[in-house]
Design a protein around this motif. Structure first.
Motif, PDB file in Angstrom:
ATOM      1  N   VAL A 290      50.298  39.537  45.625  1.00  0.00           N
ATOM      2  CA  VAL A 290      51.372  40.187  46.388  1.00  0.00           C
ATOM      3  C   VAL A 290      52.196  39.104  47.093  1.00  0.00           C
ATOM      4  N   ILE A 291      53.503  39.220  46.977  1.00  0.00           N
ATOM      5  CA  ILE A 291      54.409  38.270  47.631  1.00  0.00           C
ATOM      6  C   ILE A 291      54.646  38.786  49.049  1.00  0.00           C
ATOM      7  N   ASP A 292      53.962  38.176  50.018  1.00  0.00           N
ATOM      8  CA  ASP A 292      54.073  38.644  51.402  1.00  0.00           C
ATOM      9  C   ASP A 292      55.317  38.083  52.074  1.00  0.00           C
ATOM     10  N   ASN A 293      55.574  36.816  51.828  1.00  0.00           N
ATOM     11  CA  ASN A 293      56.734  36.139  52.437  1.00  0.00           C
ATOM     12  C   ASN A 293      57.539  35.455  51.347  1.00  0.00           C
ATOM     13  N   LEU A 294      58.847  35.345  51.581  1.00  0.00           N
ATOM     14  CA  LEU A 294      59.725  34.732  50.577  1.00  0.00           C
ATOM     15  C   LEU A 294      59.270  33.309  50.240  1.00  0.00           C
ATOM     16  N   ASP A 295      58.649  32.647  51.207  1.00  0.00           N
ATOM     17  CA  ASP A 295      58.298  31.235  51.035  1.00  0.00           C
ATOM     18  C   ASP A 295      56.820  31.005  50.670  1.00  0.00           C
ATOM     19  N   ASP A 296      56.089  32.061  50.284  1.00  0.00           N
ATOM     20  CA  ASP A 296      54.666  31.892  49.918  1.00  0.00           C
ATOM     21  C   ASP A 296      54.505  30.827  48.836  1.00  0.00           C
ATOM     22  N   ARG A 297      53.448  30.040  48.973  1.00  0.00           N
ATOM     23  CA  ARG A 297      53.160  28.991  47.974  1.00  0.00           C
ATOM     24  C   ARG A 297      51.770  29.194  47.402  1.00  0.00           C
ATOM     25  N   THR A 298      51.540  28.661  46.218  1.00  0.00           N
ATOM     26  CA  THR A 298      50.238  28.844  45.580  1.00  0.00           C
ATOM     27  C   THR A 298      49.933  27.724  44.593  1.00  0.00           C
ATOM     28  N   GLN A 299      48.634  27.517  44.345  1.00  0.00           N
ATOM     29  CA  GLN A 299      48.283  26.671  43.203  1.00  0.00           C
ATOM     30  C   GLN A 299      48.366  27.546  41.950  1.00  0.00           C
ATOM     31  N   VAL A 300      48.427  26.939  40.795  1.00  0.00           N
ATOM     32  CA  VAL A 300      48.671  27.729  39.576  1.00  0.00           C
ATOM     33  C   VAL A 300      48.227  26.980  38.325  1.00  0.00           C
ATOM     34  N   ALA A 301      47.835  27.756  37.318  1.00  0.00           N
ATOM     35  CA  ALA A 301      47.673  27.219  35.961  1.00  0.00           C
ATOM     36  C   ALA A 301      48.271  28.221  34.986  1.00  0.00           C
ATOM     37  N   TYR A 302      48.866  27.700  33.923  1.00  0.00           N
ATOM     38  CA  TYR A 302      49.382  28.523  32.824  1.00  0.00           C
ATOM     39  C   TYR A 302      48.822  27.962  31.530  1.00  0.00           C
ATOM     40  N   GLY A 303      48.474  28.833  30.589  1.00  0.00           N
ATOM     41  CA  GLY A 303      48.010  28.310  29.306  1.00  0.00           C
ATOM     42  C   GLY A 303      47.410  29.383  28.433  1.00  0.00           C
ATOM     43  N   SER A 304      46.619  28.917  27.439  1.00  0.00           N
ATOM     44  CA  SER A 304      45.969  29.853  26.517  1.00  0.00           C
ATOM     45  C   SER A 304      44.790  30.514  27.226  1.00  0.00           C
ATOM     46  N   LYS A 305      44.261  31.553  26.606  1.00  0.00           N
ATOM     47  CA  LYS A 305      43.164  32.312  27.215  1.00  0.00           C
ATOM     48  C   LYS A 305      41.970  31.405  27.551  1.00  0.00           C
ATOM     49  N   ASN A 306      41.508  30.616  26.578  1.00  0.00           N
ATOM     50  CA  ASN A 306      40.318  29.796  26.820  1.00  0.00           C
ATOM     51  C   ASN A 306      40.569  28.704  27.854  1.00  0.00           C
ATOM     52  N   GLU A 307      41.783  28.179  27.882  1.00  0.00           N
ATOM     53  CA  GLU A 307      42.094  27.151  28.888  1.00  0.00           C
ATOM     54  C   GLU A 307      42.060  27.750  30.289  1.00  0.00           C
ATOM     55  N   ILE A 308      42.551  28.966  30.433  1.00  0.00           N
ATOM     56  CA  ILE A 308      42.564  29.594  31.769  1.00  0.00           C
ATOM     57  C   ILE A 308      41.142  29.986  32.177  1.00  0.00           C
ATOM     58  N   ILE A 309      40.311  30.388  31.225  1.00  0.00           N
ATOM     59  CA  ILE A 309      38.901  30.672  31.540  1.00  0.00           C
ATOM     60  C   ILE A 309      38.226  29.386  32.032  1.00  0.00           C
ATOM     61  N   ARG A 310      38.458  28.280  31.318  1.00  0.00           N
ATOM     62  CA  ARG A 310      37.850  27.006  31.718  1.00  0.00           C
ATOM     63  C   ARG A 310      38.350  26.588  33.108  1.00  0.00           C
ATOM     64  N   PHE A 311      39.640  26.767  33.348  1.00  0.00           N
ATOM     65  CA  PHE A 311      40.249  26.424  34.647  1.00  0.00           C
ATOM     66  C   PHE A 311      39.546  27.179  35.778  1.00  0.00           C
ATOM     67  N   GLU A 312      39.400  28.495  35.633  1.00  0.00           N
ATOM     68  CA  GLU A 312      38.785  29.304  36.694  1.00  0.00           C
ATOM     69  C   GLU A 312      37.313  28.945  36.864  1.00  0.00           C
ATOM     70  N   GLU A 313      36.621  28.750  35.736  1.00  0.00           N
ATOM     71  CA  GLU A 313      35.184  28.418  35.820  1.00  0.00           C
ATOM     72  C   GLU A 313      34.962  27.064  36.475  1.00  0.00           C
ATOM     73  N   THR A 314      35.792  26.109  36.143  1.00  0.00           N
ATOM     74  CA  THR A 314      35.599  24.763  36.697  1.00  0.00           C
ATOM     75  C   THR A 314      35.967  24.732  38.186  1.00  0.00           C
ATOM     76  N   LEU A 315      37.016  25.453  38.560  1.00  0.00           N
ATOM     77  CA  LEU A 315      37.447  25.418  39.968  1.00  0.00           C
ATOM     78  C   LEU A 315      36.546  26.247  40.879  1.00  0.00           C
ATOM     79  N   TYR A 316      36.175  27.457  40.396  1.00  0.00           N
ATOM     80  CA  TYR A 316      35.438  28.371  41.287  1.00  0.00           C
ATOM     81  C   TYR A 316      34.178  28.955  40.667  1.00  0.00           C
ATOM     82  N   GLY A 317      33.824  28.490  39.471  1.00  0.00           N
ATOM     83  CA  GLY A 317      32.585  28.953  38.849  1.00  0.00           C
ATOM     84  C   GLY A 317      32.631  30.373  38.359  1.00  0.00           C
ATOM     85  N   SER A 318      33.838  30.944  38.152  1.00  0.00           N
ATOM     86  CA  SER A 318      33.934  32.304  37.595  1.00  0.00           C
ATOM     87  C   SER A 318      35.267  32.442  36.874  1.00  0.00           C
ATOM     88  N   SER A 319      35.403  33.538  36.109  1.00  0.00           N
ATOM     89  CA  SER A 319      36.708  33.827  35.501  1.00  0.00           C
ATOM     90  C   SER A 319      36.875  35.304  35.284  1.00  0.00           C
TER      91      SER A 319
END
Ligand code: AHM
Ligand code: MG
Length: 319
Positions: A290-319
């Protein structure tokens, strides 16, 4: 390419922008907004080639004050949205305040844009781009990226392209600016497959984010190809064009999230997910934030399904 659910006409490679939009949606207001933004992008592409200064106004050899190219892009986009007659609120990353452009709330749209992402790399002649997202009605906060009805980027590199996706039509679509000034449909992307290509932003965060460091080590060990320009628009566009890879911009206590959810992350998330790819802030799709404020910032990843699964698992141990 399959046509939209509102039309039975097939969209084809080679179509003009107007032909494509008319076949893809019955929403005349949205067609108008996308065409007007296309006109602004065309002008910005010419200005990027010759306006030499980034950041502040400067003086040319005749002593005339010239607008910096990012300021000029901002002005052109606001004007285009007003001219469309279907924009209620417009909001730019440069001055994050809603501007009433006079369009209707019912049947109209609110548009958020980053006029020239990467304006600090114009002078080094790297590719830069415009990013925008289109939301229905008059709300740009209290909404999510998934509420967008369209998103796009204008890309000013060796070629000028307009890459867009519409809620009503499958795929993400690339239009090339031809010599005569017309946009021609040249590519559809509907799938992002697997492939070892990485585009790692904010690497300074690896010093105090050990999981990000671990992810980067994995790419190196697995011999991924490094493709990173420092411009989010070309870095994300290569995933859509090459139909593979991953872009990351991860935060840490000492290197905070910089990219803006409304102006950059949500529109690019819409383009990537319509192209068959995935996005994440580490725990969820960026389109569900949800965009609460016009200036909200976030970390992000974009990619293929398996790359995003690996990203979430490596950063937080889940996907
Ligand atoms: P900008 O909107 O001020 O141009 O910043 C956004 C850009 C992105 O295009 C890019 O991915 C990122 O900043 C790179 O940041 P940095 O050079 O700080 O790592
Ligand atoms: Mg930016």
């Amino acid at each position: 390419l399959k046509s939209s659910n509102t039309s039975t006409t097939r969209c084809e490679i080679g179509d003009s922008l107007e032909e494509f939009l008319t076949k893809s949606t019955s929403d005349r207001g949205l067609i108008r907004v996308m065409l007007c933004m296309g006109e602004a992008l065309r002008t910005i592409s010419f200005k990027v080639k010759t306006a030499s200064c980034g950041g502040t106004a400067c003086v040319n050899s005749f002593g005339d004050e010239q607008l910096a190219v990012d300021v000029l892009a901002d002005k052109l986009l606001f004007e285009a949205l007003e001219y469309s007659h279907f924009c209620k609120y417009a909001c730019s990353e440069e001055v994050p305040e809603l501007q009433d452009k006079g369009g209707p709330v019912e049947g109209g749209f609110s548009v958020a844009f980053d006029p020239l992402d990467g304006s600090s790399i114009v002078d080094t002649n790297f590719t830069v781009g415009t990013i925008f997202g289109v939301w229905p009605g008059d709300k740009l906060t209290g909404v999510t990226g998934r509420d967008q009805v369209a998103a796009a980027m204008g890309i000013f590199g060796p070629r000028t392209t307009y890459v867009l996706a519409l809620k009503d039509a499958p795929g993400t679509h690339e239009f090339l600016l031809l010599d005569e000034g017309k946009w021609q449909h040249v590519k559809d992307t509907t799938e992002i497959g697997e492939g070892k290509m990485f585009s790692p932003g904010n690497l300074r965060a690896t010093t105090d984010n050990p999981n990000y460091a671990k992810l980067i080590d994995y790419y190196i060990k697995e011999k991924y190809t490094l493709r990173y320009t420092g411009g989010m628009v070309p870095d994300v566009n290569q995933i859509i064009v090459k139909e593979k890879g991953i872009f990351t911009n991860v935060a840490s206590p000492s290197a905070k999230a910089k990219l803006r959810l409304l102006f950059e992350v949500a529109p690019l998330g819409f383009l990537i997910e319509k192209a068959g790819g995935y996005s994440s802030d580490g725990t969820q799709s960026v389109l569900d934030k949800v965009i609460d404020n016009l200036d909200d910032r976030t970390q992000v990843a974009y990619g293929s399904k398996n790359e995003i699964i690996r990203f979430e698992e490596t950063l937080y141990g889940s996907s």
